[in-house]
Structure formats: C-alpha cells, structure tokens
Design a protein around this motif. Structure first.
Motif, PDB file in Angstrom:
ATOM      1  N   THR A  42     136.315  37.099  31.407  1.00  0.00           N
ATOM      2  CA  THR A  42     137.786  36.832  30.820  1.00  0.00           C
ATOM      3  C   THR A  42     138.534  38.049  31.516  1.00  0.00           C
ATOM      4  OG1 THR A  42     137.127  35.865  29.133  1.00  0.00           O
ATOM      5  CG2 THR A  42     139.318  36.735  28.944  1.00  0.00           C
ATOM      6  N   ILE A  43     139.600  37.903  31.834  1.00  0.00           N
ATOM      7  CA  ILE A  43     140.608  38.833  32.364  1.00  0.00           C
ATOM      8  C   ILE A  43     141.690  38.975  31.232  1.00  0.00           C
ATOM      9  CG2 ILE A  43     142.249  39.731  34.154  1.00  0.00           C
ATOM     10  CD1 ILE A  43     140.865  38.293  36.075  1.00  0.00           C
ATOM     11  N   THR A  44     142.092  40.289  30.685  1.00  0.00           N
ATOM     12  CA  THR A  44     143.141  40.204  29.928  1.00  0.00           C
ATOM     13  C   THR A  44     144.259  40.891  30.725  1.00  0.00           C
ATOM     14  OG1 THR A  44     141.564  40.644  28.125  1.00  0.00           O
ATOM     15  CG2 THR A  44     143.951  41.441  27.702  1.00  0.00           C
ATOM     16  N   TRP A  45     145.484  40.394  30.595  1.00  0.00           N
ATOM     17  CA  TRP A  45     146.425  40.662  31.474  1.00  0.00           C
ATOM     18  C   TRP A  45     147.416  41.738  30.638  1.00  0.00           C
ATOM     19  CZ3 TRP A  45     145.614  39.509  36.302  1.00  0.00           C
ATOM     20  CH2 TRP A  45     144.856  38.178  36.470  1.00  0.00           C
ATOM     21  N   ASN A  46     148.271  42.331  31.427  1.00  0.00           N
ATOM     22  CA  ASN A  46     149.258  43.388  30.867  1.00  0.00           C
ATOM     23  C   ASN A  46     150.264  42.654  29.844  1.00  0.00           C
ATOM     24  OD1 ASN A  46     150.293  42.445  33.257  1.00  0.00           O
ATOM     25  ND2 ASN A  46     152.280  43.458  32.443  1.00  0.00           N
ATOM     26  N   THR A  47     150.342  41.399  29.874  1.00  0.00           N
ATOM     27  CA  THR A  47     151.294  40.387  29.015  1.00  0.00           C
ATOM     28  C   THR A  47     150.675  40.061  27.927  1.00  0.00           C
ATOM     29  OG1 THR A  47     150.378  38.512  30.160  1.00  0.00           O
ATOM     30  CG2 THR A  47     152.661  39.510  31.165  1.00  0.00           C
ATOM     31  N   GLY A  48     149.308  40.368  27.566  1.00  0.00           N
ATOM     32  CA  GLY A  48     148.654  40.071  26.406  1.00  0.00           C
ATOM     33  C   GLY A  48     147.895  38.686  26.368  1.00  0.00           C
ATOM     34  N   GLN A  49     148.232  38.156  27.522  1.00  0.00           N
ATOM     35  CA  GLN A  49     147.588  36.676  27.841  1.00  0.00           C
ATOM     36  C   GLN A  49     146.156  37.061  28.478  1.00  0.00           C
ATOM     37  OE1 GLN A  49     151.131  35.788  30.049  1.00  0.00           O
ATOM     38  NE2 GLN A  49     151.003  33.833  29.032  1.00  0.00           N
ATOM     39  N   THR A  50     145.302  35.892  28.525  1.00  0.00           N
ATOM     40  CA  THR A  50     143.905  36.139  29.023  1.00  0.00           C
ATOM     41  C   THR A  50     143.861  35.054  29.850  1.00  0.00           C
ATOM     42  OG1 THR A  50     142.934  34.862  27.212  1.00  0.00           O
ATOM     43  CG2 THR A  50     143.081  37.316  26.967  1.00  0.00           C
TER      44      THR A  50
ATOM     45  N   CYS B 194     149.479  43.757  40.535  1.00  0.00           N
ATOM     46  CA  CYS B 194     149.200  42.379  40.669  1.00  0.00           C
ATOM     47  C   CYS B 194     150.646  41.831  40.839  1.00  0.00           C
ATOM     48  CB  CYS B 194     148.488  41.875  39.228  1.00  0.00           C
ATOM     49  SG  CYS B 194     147.128  42.194  38.962  1.00  0.00           S
ATOM     50  N   VAL B 195     150.967  40.725  41.407  1.00  0.00           N
ATOM     51  CA  VAL B 195     151.787  40.129  41.926  1.00  0.00           C
ATOM     52  C   VAL B 195     151.716  38.612  41.262  1.00  0.00           C
ATOM     53  CG1 VAL B 195     153.528  39.430  43.496  1.00  0.00           C
ATOM     54  CG2 VAL B 195     152.529  41.625  43.626  1.00  0.00           C
ATOM     55  N   SER B 196     152.609  37.973  40.627  1.00  0.00           N
ATOM     56  CA  SER B 196     152.449  36.419  40.313  1.00  0.00           C
ATOM     57  C   SER B 196     153.852  36.001  40.470  1.00  0.00           C
ATOM     58  CB  SER B 196     152.000  36.158  38.896  1.00  0.00           C
ATOM     59  OG  SER B 196     152.221  34.964  38.387  1.00  0.00           O
ATOM     60  N   LEU B 197     154.113  34.834  41.283  1.00  0.00           N
ATOM     61  CA  LEU B 197     155.548  34.281  41.367  1.00  0.00           C
ATOM     62  C   LEU B 197     155.765  33.584  39.710  1.00  0.00           C
ATOM     63  CD1 LEU B 197     155.350  32.988  45.116  1.00  0.00           C
ATOM     64  CD2 LEU B 197     156.585  35.108  43.779  1.00  0.00           C
ATOM     65  N   SER B 198     154.589  32.997  39.339  1.00  0.00           N
ATOM     66  CA  SER B 198     154.901  32.112  37.991  1.00  0.00           C
ATOM     67  C   SER B 198     155.107  33.050  37.004  1.00  0.00           C
ATOM     68  CB  SER B 198     153.852  31.011  38.023  1.00  0.00           C
ATOM     69  OG  SER B 198     152.754  31.741  37.918  1.00  0.00           O
ATOM     70  N   VAL B 199     154.569  34.022  36.875  1.00  0.00           N
ATOM     71  CA  VAL B 199     154.783  35.211  35.624  1.00  0.00           C
ATOM     72  C   VAL B 199     155.072  36.443  36.100  1.00  0.00           C
ATOM     73  CG1 VAL B 199     153.460  35.859  33.711  1.00  0.00           C
ATOM     74  CG2 VAL B 199     152.638  33.807  34.626  1.00  0.00           C
ATOM     75  N   PRO B 200     156.464  36.611  36.376  1.00  0.00           N
ATOM     76  CA  PRO B 200     156.985  37.676  37.116  1.00  0.00           C
ATOM     77  C   PRO B 200     156.510  38.943  36.480  1.00  0.00           C
ATOM     78  CG  PRO B 200     158.518  36.038  36.687  1.00  0.00           C
ATOM     79  CD  PRO B 200     157.578  35.533  36.255  1.00  0.00           C
ATOM     80  N   GLY B 201     156.383  39.067  34.926  1.00  0.00           N
ATOM     81  CA  GLY B 201     156.234  40.221  34.143  1.00  0.00           C
ATOM     82  C   GLY B 201     154.632  40.769  34.281  1.00  0.00           C
ATOM     83  N   LEU B 202     153.845  39.695  35.169  1.00  0.00           N
ATOM     84  CA  LEU B 202     152.277  40.187  35.168  1.00  0.00           C
ATOM     85  C   LEU B 202     152.122  41.176  35.974  1.00  0.00           C
ATOM     86  CD1 LEU B 202     149.357  37.731  34.923  1.00  0.00           C
ATOM     87  CD2 LEU B 202     149.431  39.430  36.867  1.00  0.00           C
ATOM     88  N   THR B 203     151.663  42.347  35.760  1.00  0.00           N
ATOM     89  CA  THR B 203     151.590  43.684  36.903  1.00  0.00           C
ATOM     90  C   THR B 203     150.238  44.047  36.958  1.00  0.00           C
ATOM     91  OG1 THR B 203     152.271  45.276  35.131  1.00  0.00           O
ATOM     92  CG2 THR B 203     154.097  44.032  36.670  1.00  0.00           C
ATOM     93  N   SER B 204     149.409  43.874  35.790  1.00  0.00           N
ATOM     94  CA  SER B 204     147.917  44.307  35.885  1.00  0.00           C
ATOM     95  C   SER B 204     146.934  43.706  34.861  1.00  0.00           C
ATOM     96  CB  SER B 204     148.038  45.804  35.345  1.00  0.00           C
ATOM     97  OG  SER B 204     148.448  45.826  34.156  1.00  0.00           O
ATOM     98  N   GLY B 205     146.046  43.744  35.085  1.00  0.00           N
ATOM     99  CA  GLY B 205     144.918  43.065  34.145  1.00  0.00           C
ATOM    100  C   GLY B 205     143.586  43.819  33.986  1.00  0.00           C
ATOM    101  N   SER B 206     142.689  43.627  33.242  1.00  0.00           N
ATOM    102  CA  SER B 206     141.393  44.389  33.050  1.00  0.00           C
ATOM    103  C   SER B 206     140.469  43.328  32.306  1.00  0.00           C
ATOM    104  CB  SER B 206     141.549  45.530  32.160  1.00  0.00           C
ATOM    105  OG  SER B 206     141.990  45.209  30.989  1.00  0.00           O
ATOM    106  N   THR B 207     139.096  43.641  32.730  1.00  0.00           N
ATOM    107  CA  THR B 207     137.911  42.973  32.131  1.00  0.00           C
ATOM    108  C   THR B 207     137.395  44.406  31.205  1.00  0.00           C
ATOM    109  OG1 THR B 207     136.397  43.349  33.810  1.00  0.00           O
ATOM    110  CG2 THR B 207     137.470  41.355  33.768  1.00  0.00           C
TER     111      THR B 207
ATOM    112  N   THR C  50     125.954  46.066  33.442  1.00  0.00           N
ATOM    113  CA  THR C  50     127.439  46.081  32.778  1.00  0.00           C
ATOM    114  C   THR C  50     128.511  46.307  33.571  1.00  0.00           C
ATOM    115  OG1 THR C  50     127.162  48.300  32.222  1.00  0.00           O
ATOM    116  CG2 THR C  50     126.502  46.517  30.440  1.00  0.00           C
ATOM    117  N   GLY C  51     129.733  45.749  33.555  1.00  0.00           N
ATOM    118  CA  GLY C  51     130.820  45.978  34.469  1.00  0.00           C
ATOM    119  C   GLY C  51     132.110  45.882  33.704  1.00  0.00           C
ATOM    120  N   SER C  52     132.843  46.676  34.366  1.00  0.00           N
ATOM    121  CA  SER C  52     134.447  46.465  33.808  1.00  0.00           C
ATOM    122  C   SER C  52     135.283  46.570  35.039  1.00  0.00           C
ATOM    123  CB  SER C  52     134.839  47.642  32.785  1.00  0.00           C
ATOM    124  OG  SER C  52     134.670  48.627  33.434  1.00  0.00           O
ATOM    125  N   THR C  53     136.405  45.965  35.123  1.00  0.00           N
ATOM    126  CA  THR C  53     137.380  46.099  36.340  1.00  0.00           C
ATOM    127  C   THR C  53     138.861  46.291  35.862  1.00  0.00           C
ATOM    128  OG1 THR C  53     135.932  44.462  37.191  1.00  0.00           O
ATOM    129  CG2 THR C  53     137.933  44.558  38.316  1.00  0.00           C
TER     130      THR C  53
END
Length: 126
Positions: free
Chosen positions: A49-57, A14-27, A6-9
């Motif tokens: 699957t990564i879940t981003w701080n924006t609620g997107q995956t 995080c930096v994304s030019l196309s999604v400026p509000g994206l700053t972190s994520g986790s599995t 098992t693993g979690s990350t």
C-alpha cells in the motif's frame, strides 16, 4: 537460513493529471516475506500500500520478479491497483540498485544487509 525482508519506499516528485495535488507518496517499512540467499532472485506475488501526501491510499497487487542485469539488481513489479486511489489502473514499479551484495550472497560469500535503490512507479489508467 532465511531472514525477513523489509522495505520502505519514498516516491516523489509525483505528477498526476487526475489528482493535481498529489506530489509524493510512501510505503511504510513492511515485511515482504523471508528469503534465503539462494531465493533472492526469482518471482513471487506481492501486495503493498502506498500512502499519498493527500492522505489517500492505493493498494497494489501483482507479481514481482528480481534479476541481475550487469552490475544492477532489477526488481520489476507488474499488477493493478486493487483498492483506493486509482483502483483498476495498471502498475509498473521498477527498482534498480547495485547487485554486488546480492551476487556475493548467492555465491555464499556474504549477506545482504541493505540496498538503496532508484524506484520508478507508473500507474496507467485503463
């Protein structure tokens, strides 16, 4: 004997030019299959699957290989984002951690209870 892996990350900052509000994520902690000490190293297909701080995956699918380089366990995942945020983009996901327990395990001298590692994630627009 085989045991579940098992693993979690946690990703960040995080930096994304196309999604400026994206700053972190986790599995979430997830089973990634079963392995014996003799099969810890090598290659296998993987999807997660990564879940981003924006609620997107983002769901990533590809191939993962594990090897020992010097005193480090290096796990490299290459693939693509198959659904969600960044669909179609390429992925390079590298995990680097200490190899001591893995080496002892493959020699029949112990087990691997956990490994804390450094993770680098690159998602590249194609």
């Amino acid at each position: 004997m085989t045991d579940p892996i098992t693993g979690s990350t946690s990703y960040g900052p995080c930096v994304s030019l196309s999604v400026p509000g994206l700053t972190s994520g986790s599995t979430a902690a997830q089973a990634t299959g079963t392995r014996s000490c003799l099969s810890l190293l090598g290659a296998s297909p993987r999807t997660f699957t990564i879940t981003w701080n924006t609620g997107q995956t983002s769901t990533l699918s590809g191939n993962q290989s594990s090897t020992i380089v010097g005193a480090a366990l290096v796990v490299t995942f290459t693939g693509t984002v198959t659904s969600g945020l960044f669909t179609g983009d390429t992925v390079l996901h590298t995990i680097t951690g200490p190899a001591t327990d893995v080496t002892l395990c493959t020699l029949g001298l112990g087990t691997v209870s956990s490994i804390y590692s450094t993770v680098t994630l690159e998602i590249t627009s194609v």
